[in-house]
Design an enzyme around this catalytic site. Sequence first.
Site, PDB file in Angstrom:
ATOM      1  N   SER A 132       0.842  -1.193   0.000  1.00  0.00           N
ATOM      2  CA  SER A 132       0.000   0.000   0.000  1.00  0.00           C
ATOM      3  C   SER A 132       0.873   1.236   0.000  1.00  0.00           C
ATOM      4  O   SER A 132       1.953   1.243   0.613  1.00  0.00           O
ATOM      5  CB  SER A 132      -0.908   0.017   1.231  1.00  0.00           C
ATOM      6  OG  SER A 132      -1.570   1.272   1.363  1.00  0.00           O
ATOM      7  N   TYR A 146      -1.907   0.076  10.670  1.00  0.00           N
ATOM      8  CA  TYR A 146      -1.962  -0.361   9.275  1.00  0.00           C
ATOM      9  C   TYR A 146      -0.708   0.069   8.528  1.00  0.00           C
ATOM     10  O   TYR A 146      -0.097  -0.723   7.796  1.00  0.00           O
ATOM     11  CB  TYR A 146      -3.204   0.214   8.594  1.00  0.00           C
ATOM     12  CG  TYR A 146      -3.361  -0.193   7.153  1.00  0.00           C
ATOM     13  CD1 TYR A 146      -3.703  -1.494   6.810  1.00  0.00           C
ATOM     14  CD2 TYR A 146      -3.174   0.730   6.126  1.00  0.00           C
ATOM     15  CE1 TYR A 146      -3.850  -1.871   5.483  1.00  0.00           C
ATOM     16  CE2 TYR A 146      -3.329   0.374   4.794  1.00  0.00           C
ATOM     17  CZ  TYR A 146      -3.661  -0.928   4.482  1.00  0.00           C
ATOM     18  OH  TYR A 146      -3.804  -1.296   3.162  1.00  0.00           O
TER      19      TYR A 146
END
Length: 237
Positions: A132, A146
């Site tokens: 990501s 995250y």
Amino acid sequence: MNDFTGKNVLVLGGSRGIGAAIVRRFAKAGGNVAFTYAGSKDAAETLAAETGAEAIQADSANRDRLISTVADRGALDVIVINAGTLVMGDPLTLNSDDIDRMIDVNVRAPYHASVEAARQMNDDGRIIVIGSVNGDRMPFAGGAAYALTKSAMQGMVRGLARDFGGRGITVNSIQPGPTDSDMNPAGGPMADTMHGFMAIKRHARGDEIAELTAYLAGPHGAMITGSMQTIDGGFGA
């Protein structure tokens, strides 16, 4: 289109979203494709019927099940590690078990799957993890854990690229920005905020991520390794 006829391809986390687009891309190009799913049985069976790929139930948080699934596929040519989970919120109130599961799925699973794949992988094989852009940039409150998992993936990719490079095996991360999926729908409540950070103000499509995956997995990707391939519409620019 890169030709993957006869290539042994495994996609971890392939029943929906980006993973399903990747399964379709490799199956269309002739690959012998299998993919895992955790809970989306109906979606997995539908995709398997559509593409001819094999659907395998395996939760990436279960280390032993994950390792045996990879080992059972034999000498892989390509493994794409897409399975991931997202937990966001105030770190003072988030459930610790939820954070630990996210670390299991987003960090431990890619490492163990990559290492197990490399044991039998054909020379010049491809290990591709879907990371990501949040490994580089976290512009929202509540995303620390995250972002931690996605930054950890970057270190893994750089290290394993050196470990396996002598066999011509490449290890790379693809780092999408906002991408239309169940986890982050293009029409979701955060869409306008996300687009405000982007140069190209829309969510990416799963097939766009799949095309980059196929490029890295094909012959033109032979000298790309240890890299983070960001595809985010300028989100992190």
